[in-house]
Scaffold this active site. Structure first.
Site, mmCIF file in Angstrom:
data_model
loop_
_atom_site.group_PDB
_atom_site.id
_atom_site.type_symbol
_atom_site.label_atom_id
_atom_site.label_comp_id
_atom_site.label_asym_id
_atom_site.label_seq_id
_atom_site.Cartn_x
_atom_site.Cartn_y
_atom_site.Cartn_z
ATOM 1 N N CYS A 165 -6.165 3.692 -6.683
ATOM 2 C CA CYS A 165 -6.587 3.415 -8.056
ATOM 3 C C CYS A 165 -6.106 2.050 -8.529
ATOM 4 O O CYS A 165 -6.857 1.307 -9.184
ATOM 5 C CB CYS A 165 -6.100 4.511 -8.997
ATOM 6 S SG CYS A 165 -4.297 4.712 -9.068
ATOM 7 N N ILE A 170 -8.501 14.849 -7.525
ATOM 8 C CA ILE A 170 -9.640 13.988 -7.208
ATOM 9 C C ILE A 170 -10.847 14.824 -6.796
ATOM 10 O O ILE A 170 -11.973 14.565 -7.239
ATOM 11 C CB ILE A 170 -9.276 12.997 -6.087
ATOM 12 C CG1 ILE A 170 -8.069 12.142 -6.499
ATOM 13 C CG2 ILE A 170 -10.472 12.113 -5.758
ATOM 14 C CD1 ILE A 170 -8.273 11.296 -7.721
#
Length: 445
Positions: A167, A23
């Site tokens: 997510c 990320i």
């Protein structure tokens, strides 16, 4: 090293990244494309800056980095396209000297709960204004924001440690909100198909061998080889949804499968609605959302597979080919989303690092009257939410018109040639995300 003398006087927000894994690197990649802020500091437990530079330059999922990257372990610096980034290897986020480098916002991409707790201390000391947490901790944050669902509830004076959630929640929550507002969600089940993660095993091992930071799994099957099996597991999706859609979350249950793919996840939604809807009704709803307000929701009817959604700029794509309705109130939807592309964290750092006044001053060139009238006339949201959408529309207006024109032309061609789209119409609701009015094909990287 090149870029070492860059001044803070660029006027850009200054950001630090805590955790330079999947990320963290994705956030930096996105920012190099969009230049929304300046990354001044990276903190990661691995002090090998040259290795970090290598992983930024060559990515197995997203390909080669489109710029110059130089690094030196000796001075703990990396230069990205001429801009110097100082590296640290400090275990506690609150002990990193962020303020020495003028950092306004820290993105915590470690997934470690202790860093969430330490973030409160960091903000209380002053200097760092906000911490954006890229997962859904059980507590310790001031607020959880999912774009397209509750971003209008953010209060800059009260919310300093903000979670982007997970997510799966970023993908399913905007769709669930839209369905609940339009038809009502009575109850349902969600099955997520999530690619393997770095802590899983390549060959069979004990469950202890797959322990991730701060968490120890109890399910023995998670110790099995991730490359050869679909592995069923529990998921925190419903728990994450409770932070943004508490009423809807009470009516849902979910499980997950870890699947032997490297990137892009899917969710299968099986729902019972309060009001009857056909598959054509549902597809029209999401097609309209994708055209009108596609900063979160995309829509697709082409014959695509998971890898085709790599690096999409939306939080989720609805795959209209697999929308089903059983003639009663039961429906099924298939959603695709990139589970690693760090656009949500990037957006929150960009938008919530500024005050409301600063955000307003950066977005003035839109026909507000026309846009607000359209939003209210469609009765999709109350006026305050419509005004929130206006800020995003102002920012993207020039590109929006060009893309909306192309999307309209393609939609016309598709309706003439695709029997499945005939008579679908363009009524419905929408959500907010990045890159408004994207064309109907996903944006590939």
């Amino acid at each position: 090293m090149a870029g070492e003398g860059i001044e803070r006087a660029t006027g850009l927000l200054t950001v630090g990244i805590n955790g330079f894994g999947r990320i963290g690197r994705a956030v930096l990649r996105i920012n190099e494309q969009e230049r929304s802020f300046r990354v001044a500091v990276v903190n990661d437990l691995d002090p090998n800056v040259e290795n970090h530079a290598y992983l930024l330059k060559y990515d197995s999922a997203y390909g080669r980095f489109g710029g110059r990257v130089e690094a030196s372990n000796g001075d703990m610096r990396m230069a990205v396209n001429g801009q110097s980034v100082r590296f640290y290897a400090v275990p506690d986020i609150s002990e990193v000297p962020w303020t020495e480098h003028g950092v306004d916002v820290v993105i915590d991409a470690t997934g470690v709960y202790q860093n969430v707790l330490s973030s409160q201390k960091l903000v209380e000391r002053g200097g760092v204004k906000k911490v954006i947490v890229t997962h859904a901790p059980k507590d310790g944050v001031d607020h959880t924001v999912i774009f397209g669902v509750n971003e209008q509830t953010y209060e800059p004076a009260a919310h300093h440690v903000v979670s982007t959630s997970i997510c799966d929640a970023n993908a399913t929550a905007p769709v669930l909100r839209l369905l609940d507002e339009t038809y009502g969600v009575e109850h349902g089940y969600i099955t997520t198909l999530h690619p393997w993660l770095s802590y899983q095993n390549l060959v069979d091992g004990s469950v202890h061998s797959v322990a991730s930071p701060g968490h120890f799994w109890q399910d023995f099957s998670l110790g099995r080889a991730s490359s050869v099996s679909l592995i069923p597991k529990n998921t925190t999706l419903v728990e994450a949804l409770r932070h943004v859609l508490p009423d809807v979350a009470l009516r849902l249950d979910a499980i997950s499968f870890r699947v032997p793919t490297g990137i892009v996840a899917a969710s299968d939604l099986t729902l019972n609605l309060r009001r009857r809807a056909t598959a054509a009704d549902l597809n029209a709803l999401f097609r309209a959302a994708a055209v009108r307000d596609a900063r979160v929701i995309g829509y697709e009817e082409d014959h695509l597979v998971s890898i085709d959604f790599l690096g999409i700029e939306q939080s989720v794509f609805v795959d209209g080919r697999w929308t089903r309705a059983n003639g009663g109130n039961g429906v099924k939807l298939v959603l695709w989303y990139d589970n690693e592309w760090g656009r949500i964290a990037h957006r929150q750092a960009s938008e919530y690092g500024m005050s409301r006044q600063e955000r307003a001053s950066n977005s003035r060139a839109a026909d507000d009257g026309v846009r607000l009238h359209r939003c209210e006339a469609q009765q999709v949201r109350p006026a305050d939410v419509c005004l929130n959408r206006l800020a995003a529309y102002r920012r993207d207006r020039p590109a929006v018109r060009r893309r909306a024109h192309r999307a309209s032309a393609r939609a016309g061609d598709a309706r003439r040639s695709d029997r499945g789209c005939a008579g679908a119409g363009l009524s419905g609701d929408g959500a907010a995300g990045r890159a408004a009015h994207r064309h109907r094909r996903p944006v590939l990287r």
